[in-house]
Design a protein around this motif. Structure first.
Motif, mmCIF file in Angstrom:
data_model
loop_
_atom_site.group_PDB
_atom_site.id
_atom_site.type_symbol
_atom_site.label_atom_id
_atom_site.label_comp_id
_atom_site.label_asym_id
_atom_site.label_seq_id
_atom_site.Cartn_x
_atom_site.Cartn_y
_atom_site.Cartn_z
ATOM 1 N N MET A 142 59.450 71.838 -45.261
ATOM 2 C CA MET A 142 59.067 71.754 -43.849
ATOM 3 C C MET A 142 60.167 71.095 -43.021
ATOM 4 S SD MET A 142 56.458 73.436 -43.371
ATOM 5 C CE MET A 142 56.608 73.072 -41.624
ATOM 6 N N PHE A 143 60.782 70.037 -43.560
ATOM 7 C CA PHE A 143 61.869 69.396 -42.821
ATOM 8 C C PHE A 143 63.009 70.383 -42.589
ATOM 9 C CE2 PHE A 143 65.963 67.102 -42.958
ATOM 10 C CZ PHE A 143 65.839 66.388 -41.769
ATOM 11 N N ARG A 144 63.354 71.136 -43.616
ATOM 12 C CA ARG A 144 64.456 72.086 -43.479
ATOM 13 C C ARG A 144 64.072 73.262 -42.583
ATOM 14 N NH1 ARG A 144 69.243 69.743 -45.290
ATOM 15 N NH2 ARG A 144 68.618 68.182 -46.854
ATOM 16 N N ILE A 145 62.825 73.708 -42.675
ATOM 17 C CA ILE A 145 62.405 74.872 -41.888
ATOM 18 C C ILE A 145 62.379 74.565 -40.397
ATOM 19 C CG2 ILE A 145 60.397 76.331 -41.345
ATOM 20 C CD1 ILE A 145 59.813 76.406 -44.360
ATOM 21 N N ILE A 146 61.796 73.428 -40.028
ATOM 22 C CA ILE A 146 61.663 73.155 -38.592
ATOM 23 C C ILE A 146 62.998 72.758 -37.961
ATOM 24 C CG2 ILE A 146 59.251 72.499 -38.837
ATOM 25 C CD1 ILE A 146 60.009 69.620 -38.601
ATOM 26 N N ASN A 147 64.045 72.712 -38.780
ATOM 27 C CA ASN A 147 65.383 72.461 -38.243
ATOM 28 C C ASN A 147 66.336 73.608 -38.564
ATOM 29 O OD1 ASN A 147 65.426 69.624 -37.017
ATOM 30 N ND2 ASN A 147 64.440 69.259 -39.001
ATOM 31 N N LEU A 148 65.796 74.788 -38.791
ATOM 32 C CA LEU A 148 66.640 75.933 -39.105
ATOM 33 C C LEU A 148 67.551 76.314 -37.950
ATOM 34 C CD1 LEU A 148 64.259 78.316 -41.110
ATOM 35 C CD2 LEU A 148 66.259 77.067 -41.971
ATOM 36 N N HIS A 149 67.162 75.956 -36.720
ATOM 37 C CA HIS A 149 68.003 76.305 -35.576
ATOM 38 C C HIS A 149 69.111 75.279 -35.348
ATOM 39 C CE1 HIS A 149 64.560 73.915 -34.259
ATOM 40 N NE2 HIS A 149 65.327 73.410 -33.317
ATOM 41 N N ASN A 150 69.177 74.249 -36.204
ATOM 42 C CA ASN A 150 70.254 73.264 -36.144
ATOM 43 C C ASN A 150 71.429 73.761 -36.981
ATOM 44 O OD1 ASN A 150 71.900 70.863 -36.782
ATOM 45 N ND2 ASN A 150 70.208 69.697 -35.894
ATOM 46 N N LYS A 151 72.638 73.655 -36.463
ATOM 47 C CA LYS A 151 73.794 74.204 -37.175
ATOM 48 C C LYS A 151 74.052 73.497 -38.504
ATOM 49 C CE LYS A 151 77.374 71.348 -35.042
ATOM 50 N NZ LYS A 151 76.861 70.865 -33.774
ATOM 51 N N ASN A 152 73.472 72.316 -38.694
ATOM 52 C CA ASN A 152 73.622 71.570 -39.953
ATOM 53 C C ASN A 152 72.506 71.887 -40.943
ATOM 54 O OD1 ASN A 152 75.936 69.957 -39.046
ATOM 55 N ND2 ASN A 152 74.473 69.013 -37.638
ATOM 56 N N ARG A 153 71.918 73.055 -40.842
ATOM 57 C CA ARG A 153 70.696 73.403 -41.583
ATOM 58 C C ARG A 153 70.848 73.346 -43.101
ATOM 59 N NH1 ARG A 153 72.844 78.174 -39.369
ATOM 60 N NH2 ARG A 153 71.623 77.859 -37.491
ATOM 61 N N GLN A 154 72.007 73.644 -43.664
ATOM 62 C CA GLN A 154 72.277 73.597 -45.109
ATOM 63 C C GLN A 154 71.301 74.487 -45.903
ATOM 64 O OE1 GLN A 154 75.082 72.079 -45.761
ATOM 65 N NE2 GLN A 154 75.119 71.408 -43.616
ATOM 66 N N LEU A 155 71.504 75.788 -45.838
ATOM 67 C CA LEU A 155 70.598 76.751 -46.468
ATOM 68 C C LEU A 155 70.616 76.692 -47.996
ATOM 69 C CD1 LEU A 155 71.157 79.852 -44.141
ATOM 70 C CD2 LEU A 155 69.362 78.102 -44.035
ATOM 71 N N GLU A 156 71.610 76.001 -48.584
ATOM 72 C CA GLU A 156 71.661 75.876 -50.036
ATOM 73 C C GLU A 156 70.983 74.594 -50.517
ATOM 74 O OE1 GLU A 156 72.725 78.211 -51.938
ATOM 75 O OE2 GLU A 156 73.459 79.480 -50.301
ATOM 76 N N ALA A 157 70.397 73.840 -49.610
ATOM 77 C CA ALA A 157 69.803 72.556 -49.989
ATOM 78 C C ALA A 157 68.555 72.739 -50.845
ATOM 79 C CB ALA A 157 69.461 71.744 -48.740
#
Length: 722
Positions: free
Chosen positions: A212-227
């Motif tokens: 949830m933390f990563r999803i609700i910040n997907l529009h942030n350029k620091n999203r880190q999709l490999e996290a």
């Protein structure tokens, strides 16, 4: 700063603006923080003693914006019943506001209004039954047996996607309002605590909280999709680009479908939830990795801020080193062994950052704030019932701020040019306005004690009753203004055909026309403006108001004279500072009945300083010009030089006199006949009279309290001239 653009020009910001613009200055009529106590609660305590005049102005402006953006008449109300979320019917505002968070407040109001326009609230109300059973079954298989956990997670995902959908719609259809949304996103999504969390070793274990933390910040350029496992697939499923272009989802039902798909992806990738009785249970089920605050791998706030600046400016290569030689080089620390190796790196190849305990706490607060935003549980200060009634009274009075004095002196000692200051224009005196006790020049206690000698030491003089009595005498002469005479001339060679003369055409007489001449008085407009500064107290005020009430009564009897009466003073919300210039319309015969004079004028009193020309400038556009069919007059009563000052303007002496003279000349150019009366007293100086002559020229007259009624008599004579 990075942006994502589509071919329609919509910009979805992926980071904060370094230099924030106060977008509210474009439209707000009261943007002085010294005038605003509070409006919308944004992490600030609610204080006592609100400037309800400012609140009413903000509410009116935001209501207009919400109506424009949504094309609906959506009610905008203050939170006075712990209503802190959009219910699908109205936008709820809190009670704390200042200039620093005002743009955020506007963004939130527009965001809630667009939800009302575009979202289907019934889907959320029945979410438990709208979620497919397959999602619940999959959750059971991975140990998420709590049905409410599934519902709440789907709801949060749905809210995130729905927010992106409605915000992108407003961005495409109303691009002029993007600045307010940017301010809102900067508050809740783009801050360095969130950036730290995204780049750190936090939220890198496969739990619902981490996703949830990563999803609700997907529009942030620091999203880190490999996290996290499957996070990139989730990102592609949501497809911010598709949302931004308006391709999909089209409505809230589509959003629900997407949210359920994302929920399934989370359940397929999370670690199986172990029960407390299971051996080897995971003590870090919240998604956060344990770390030793004493470790040398932590990064300081200062170093992290420098790191973000380098990232922002493109000065870091994939290893985290400085690639351009500019800025400070910051090496990212190696994460502790407890961090899973598969998730330990960031997408650019650098190592994730270890946070200190303090930084973790700040991250948790930022995450909680984001979750509250998604759920609509934003803390909003509560406005008391008393203050709510006061705001309504201000709204009903039509109070607005006008910028005046642009180009005048900023400071009489240090010089400089002022950009102007605000003048409060109250367009309607009402009983509720008096009851609100906001204005010292229209005081409730003055009204209540007017006839009570035991409560207030007052002379026997009553300017309301005396003015009405004298006005009745003067008005009898003015009644002739309502009369008209006509004179008909026959046997003319042009005009209207006189049927009685048609037979004479047979005798070669072509003069069978008649002409009728009607003699009547022009319609008249009279604006009386009375200086209500403190120096007018006592006999000056009583006699000036007696003359004013007499003219109101006389013109009422005449029938074709419109009368507007205003008083000029200053308004101080806290009664401690000089406040702002104030001009209040206390009577307008076009909308008010004479009974208003009897009921409300007893509240009027003199207080404050003398803004003079600043007040004239504020109402200039409301004055009715004179022409061949309209006689327009402006009558002024005052007793001294203009004087006012604050941090924005210095208004006194020669510059104030010249400004007032300019306003008077503008009135003359509009066709108004100006008559200004200096009400003298025993302490008047020749300088006061000289400056008065400078301001009003040949229209300046000097009278004392004993012959104030002569002014009304003079006006009556003018009204009888054709």
């Amino acid at each position: 700063m990075s942006f994502t653009k589509d071919n329609k020009g919509f910009i979805f910001r992926s980071g904060p603006v370094k230099k924030q613009t106060n977008y509210s200055s474009f439209w707000a009529d009261n943007n002085d923080s010294s005038l605003v106590d509070s409006f919308l609660g944004l992490d600030e305590s609610v204080t006592k003693g609100k400037d309800v005049v400012a609140l009413a102005g903000y509410k009116r402006a935001i209501s207009n914006f919400v109506s424009i953006v949504t094309s609906k008449n959506i009610p905008v109300v203050f939170n006075n019943n712990d209503e802190s979320f959009t219910d699908g019917k109205k936008v709820v505002l809190g009670s704390n506001l200042n200039d620093k968070n005002f743009d955020v407040a506007v963004g939130l109001a527009l965001h809630e209004g667009s939800h009302i326009k575009l979202s289907d609230f019934n889907i959320l109300r029945h979410l438990e039954h709208n979620i497919p059973q397959e999602v619940y079954d999959l959750a059971d298989k991975v140990g998420v047996t709590d049905r409410m956990t599934v519902i709440q997670t789907v709801k949060s995902i749905l809210n995130y996607i729905e927010d992106r959908r409605i915000d992108s719609y407003i961005f495409r259809t109303s691009p002029g309002y993007k600045g307010y949304y940017h301010s809102m996103y900067d508050k809740y999504f783009y801050n360095k605590n969130v950036d730290k969390g995204l780049l750190s070793d936090e939220f890198r274990t496969e739990t619902i909280d981490s996703y949830m933390f990563r999803i609700i910040n997907l529009h942030n350029k620091n999203r880190q999709l490999e996290a996290l496992k499957g996070l990139k697939n989730i990102y592609e499923t949501i497809s911010l680009k598709s949302i931004m272009s308006g391709i999909y989802p089209k409505d809230t039902n589509d959003v629900l479908t997407l949210a359920c798909e994302v929920m399934e992806l989370i359940l397929l990738n999370i670690d199986k939830v172990e029960t407390p009785s299971d051996e080897g249970g995971n003590d870090s089920s919240d998604g956060n990795s344990p770390s030793d605050d004493s470790s040398d791998n932590t990064i300081s706030d200062e170093d992290f801020n420098s790191l973000l600046d380098d990232v922002e400016n493109g000065n870091l290569d994939s290893s985290g080193g400085n690639s351009s030689g500019g800025g400070k080089s910051v090496e990212l620390p190696v994460p502790p062994d407890s961090v899973p190796s598969s998730n330990s790196g960031n997408d650019d190849g650098s190592k994730s950052i270890e946070l200190s305990d303090r930084q973790k706490d700040l991250l948790k607060k930022a995450f909680d704030k984001q979750k509250d935003f998604l759920d609509g549980n934003i803390k909003k200060g509560k406005l008391s019932k008393s203050d709510t009634n006061k705001v309504k009274a201000i709204e009903d009075s039509g109070a607005t701020y006008e910028n005046v004095g642009n180009g005048l002196e900023l400071n009489r000692w240090n010089g400089g040019v002022s950009k102007g200051t605000k003048c409060l224009v109250v367009k309607k005196l009402t009983q509720s306005l008096i009851d609100s006790q906001q204005f010292s020049c229209a005081a409730k206690w003055n009204q209540e004690s007017y006839h009570d000698k035991s409560r207030y030491s007052r002379s026997d003089y009553n300017f309301v009753e005396e003015g009405l009595r004298l006005g009745s005498i003067l008005g009898k002469k003015l009644q002739v203004r309502g009369e008209e005479t006509s004179l008909k001339y026959s046997r003319k060679d042009s005009g209207r055909i006189d049927k009685r003369l048609l037979a004479e055409l047979g005798f070669n007489n072509p003069n069978v026309f008649s002409q009728t001449f009607v003699d009547r008085y022009n319609k008249a407009y009279l604006h009386i403006s009375v200086d209500a500064s403190s120096s007018m107290s006592g006999k000056k005020w009583n006699k000036a108001m007696t003359s004013t009430v007499a003219m109101i009564k006389a013109c009422d009897m005449a029938g074709n004279i419109d009368v507007v009466v205003s008083i000029r003073a200053t308004h101080s919300p806290d009664n401690r500072t000089q406040g702002v210039p104030l001009i209040m319309v206390v009577y307008d015969s076009r909308v008010d009945k004479l009974v208003k004079v009897k009921r409300l004028f007893t509240s009027l009193r003199a207080s404050g300083t003398t803004p003079e020309g600043l007040c004239f400038e504020a109402i200039m556009k409301d004055l009715i010009p004179g022409n061949s069919n309209q006689d327009s007059y402006f009558v002024n009563y005052s007793d001294g030089q203009p004087y006012y000052g604050n941090d924005e303007i210095s208004y006194s002496g020669e510059s104030a006199c010249k400004h007032t003279r300019k306003m008077v000349n503008d009135m003359r150019n509009k066709g108004l006949k100006v008559m200004s009366y200096f009400i003298g007293g025993s302490y008047d100086s020749e300088y006061d009279m000289k400056d008065f002559k400078i301001m009003y020229g040949d229209d300046a007259s000097f009278v004392n309290t004993t012959n104030m009624m002569d002014v009304a008599k003079t006006m009556n004579k003018k009204f009888l001239d054709k």
